[in-house]
Design a protein around this motif. Structure first.
Motif, short mmCIF file in Angstrom:
data_model
loop_
_atom_site.label_atom_id
_atom_site.label_comp_id
_atom_site.label_asym_id
_atom_site.label_seq_id
_atom_site.Cartn_x
_atom_site.Cartn_y
_atom_site.Cartn_z
N LEU A 121 1.28 -1.35 0.02
CA LEU A 121 0.27 0.05 0.02
C LEU A 121 1.20 1.17 0.12
O LEU A 121 0.54 2.41 -0.48
N LEU A 122 2.22 1.46 0.74
CA LEU A 122 2.86 2.40 0.16
C LEU A 122 4.44 2.26 -1.07
O LEU A 122 4.68 3.26 -0.62
N GLN A 123 3.78 1.45 -1.76
CA GLN A 123 4.96 1.65 -2.56
C GLN A 123 5.05 2.44 -4.20
O GLN A 123 3.95 2.81 -4.50
N THR A 124 5.77 2.95 -4.89
CA THR A 124 5.96 3.80 -5.62
C THR A 124 5.90 2.67 -6.69
O THR A 124 5.88 1.78 -6.28
N GLU A 125 5.22 3.26 -8.07
CA GLU A 125 5.47 2.85 -9.08
C GLU A 125 6.21 1.56 -9.12
O GLU A 125 7.25 1.10 -9.69
N ALA A 126 7.75 2.81 -9.12
CA ALA A 126 9.32 2.09 -9.25
C ALA A 126 9.64 1.23 -8.35
O ALA A 126 10.29 -0.30 -9.01
N TYR A 127 8.91 0.76 -7.06
CA TYR A 127 9.40 -0.05 -6.23
C TYR A 127 8.26 -1.50 -6.77
O TYR A 127 9.43 -2.08 -6.59
N MET A 128 7.36 -1.48 -7.11
CA MET A 128 6.65 -2.27 -7.24
C MET A 128 7.00 -3.06 -8.41
O MET A 128 7.36 -4.53 -8.64
N ARG A 129 7.89 -2.03 -9.16
CA ARG A 129 8.30 -2.69 -10.84
C ARG A 129 9.82 -3.39 -10.33
O ARG A 129 10.10 -4.70 -11.50
N ALA A 130 9.98 -3.33 -9.32
CA ALA A 130 11.57 -3.81 -9.38
C ALA A 130 11.69 -5.02 -8.79
O ALA A 130 11.83 -6.07 -9.08
N LEU A 131 10.23 -4.56 -7.31
CA LEU A 131 10.43 -6.48 -6.67
C LEU A 131 9.30 -7.24 -7.45
O LEU A 131 9.94 -8.46 -8.12
N PHE A 132 8.73 -6.94 -8.54
CA PHE A 132 8.29 -8.09 -9.77
C PHE A 132 9.01 -7.96 -10.51
O PHE A 132 9.18 -9.62 -10.98
N GLN A 133 10.06 -7.56 -11.29
CA GLN A 133 11.16 -8.16 -12.35
C GLN A 133 11.58 -9.01 -11.74
O GLN A 133 12.40 -9.77 -12.39
N GLY A 134 12.39 -8.60 -10.17
CA GLY A 134 12.68 -9.58 -9.81
C GLY A 134 12.57 -11.06 -9.18
O GLY A 134 13.42 -11.91 -8.72
N GLU A 135 11.00 -10.95 -9.05
CA GLU A 135 10.95 -12.40 -8.49
C GLU A 135 10.72 -13.35 -9.77
O GLU A 135 10.51 -13.85 -10.04
N CYS A 136 9.73 -12.10 -11.03
CA CYS A 136 9.49 -13.43 -12.19
C CYS A 136 10.27 -12.62 -12.98
O CYS A 136 9.99 -12.08 -14.14
N LEU A 137 12.01 -13.10 -13.41
CA LEU A 137 12.57 -12.46 -14.94
C LEU A 137 11.92 -12.64 -15.86
O LEU A 137 12.09 -12.07 -16.71
N ARG A 138 11.19 -13.46 -16.18
CA ARG A 138 10.86 -14.35 -17.26
C ARG A 138 9.75 -14.02 -17.83
O ARG A 138 9.16 -13.98 -18.81
N GLU A 139 9.21 -12.50 -17.02
CA GLU A 139 7.30 -12.15 -17.07
C GLU A 139 7.15 -11.31 -18.31
O GLU A 139 8.31 -10.31 -18.35
N LEU A 140 5.83 -11.81 -19.20
CA LEU A 140 5.77 -10.64 -20.23
C LEU A 140 5.29 -8.83 -19.63
O LEU A 140 5.79 -8.65 -18.49
N PRO A 141 6.47 -8.14 -20.24
CA PRO A 141 6.05 -6.63 -19.72
C PRO A 141 4.19 -6.42 -19.20
O PRO A 141 3.58 -5.78 -18.35
N GLU A 142 3.49 -6.81 -19.95
CA GLU A 142 2.45 -7.11 -19.88
C GLU A 142 1.71 -7.88 -18.32
O GLU A 142 0.79 -6.48 -17.69
N GLU A 143 2.29 -8.43 -18.08
CA GLU A 143 1.65 -9.27 -16.94
C GLU A 143 2.78 -8.11 -15.90
O GLU A 143 1.97 -8.77 -14.89
#
Length: 292
Positions: free
Chosen positions: A117-139
């Motif tokens: 609830l407190l994350q900025t968009e940049a922080y969210m993206r970093a976490l998601f991309q760090g966890e799912c390295l092969r995830e599609l951008p739309e996901e």
């Protein structure tokens, strides 16, 4: 007589579902009170469903179809609403997703990352991309948009829950993002505090042993329902509504709050850390050569 607020059915599936419910109810000449009484539910629950804020329980949908003669429409669409609401979120998070909107208070301890609830968009993206390295951008975009929508809970002037977060000092010093973006993340938290939207306390790095060192936790209280607690792992979440267990988690949280720094000192620490990042200062890092 008060005029019901118009519902924007184009906002999403839950809103469309709710608007259709209101239309069918009014067409049948039933008040909220009368329909709620027959379905053994509260007027407030039915009203929230009509506004797209709450999910209709399957057994209530069956009753509504019978009362409004809608040929099973609402029962058939229950799962569509549920799926739309949790899109971009893990399935196990659905109950908390709905509960957040109804909570009077939300208390959270997050030792690993800044709470969603407190994350900025940049922080969210970093976490998601760090966890799912092969995830599609739309996901990734779907997850980010879903989390940004959750954070709108602090922008509703009519119903903002009392949100209290406790964070470890190490979280402020962990450069999850480049320095400028880390500064923006901490600035975001500080701004929410200064706007009176949230309370945040920091547990100092040298606080010693304290409660919940091995757990993250969220405790939610409601006006018309028992409290519940929620804990999450890497790929699972666990919602607890047993009153005895929730009481124990609440006590642990209160003890943790006592071990944390006061609100004013915590805000000062957050702002100081943001300024350090902004000025290019880097947290002290361990030299690998010194590790056993």
């Amino acid at each position: 007589m008060a005029v019901a607020k118009e519902i924007d059915a184009s906002a999403g599936v839950p809103e469309f579902y709710g608007k259709e419910l209101r239309y069918k109810r009014e067409k049948a000449g039933l008040t909220l009170e009368r329909l709620a009484a027959g379905g053994f539910c509260s007027v407030s629950l039915l009203s929230e469903i009509e506004r797209g804020n709450r999910r209709m329980p399957p057994e209530l949908a069956v009753y509504v179809d019978r009362a409004l003669d809608t040929d099973g429409f609402f029962a058939r669409r229950c799962e569509d609403v549920s799926e739309a609401r949790r899109r971009g979120h893990a399935g196990y998070f659905e109950r908390v997703l709905e509960a957040e909107k109804q909570a009077l208070t939300i208390e959270q301890w997050s030792p690993g990352v800044v709470p969603g609830l407190l994350q900025t968009e940049a922080y969210m993206r970093a976490l998601f991309q760090g966890e799912c390295l092969r995830e599609l951008p739309e996901e990734t975009n779907e997850k980010v948009n879903a989390r940004l929508t959750r954070a709108q809970i602090f922008e509703d002037d009519h119903k903002v829950p009392e949100y209290w977060a406790i964070l470890p000092e190490v979280l402020l010093r962990t450069p999850t993002l480049p320095p400028q973006q880390m500064a923006e993340q901490l600035d975001h938290i500080a701004a929410l505090i200064e706007r009176g939207r949230i309370f945040v306390q920091i547990v100092a790095w040298n606080a010693g042993p304290h409660p919940l060192m091995q757990s993250n936790i969220m405790v939610l209280d409601f006006a018309d329902a028992p409290p519940l607690s929620y804990m999450e792992g890497q790929h699972h979440g666990n919602t607890v509504d047993d009153p005895g267990l929730v009481k124990q988690y609440r006590r642990s949280y209160d003890l943790l709050r006592a071990a944390a720094l006061p609100l004013g000192a915590s805000l000062a620490m957050i702002k100081a850390a943001a300024e350090e990042y902004r000025n290019g200062a880097q947290p002290v890092r361990l030299d690998r050569r010194n590790l056993a």
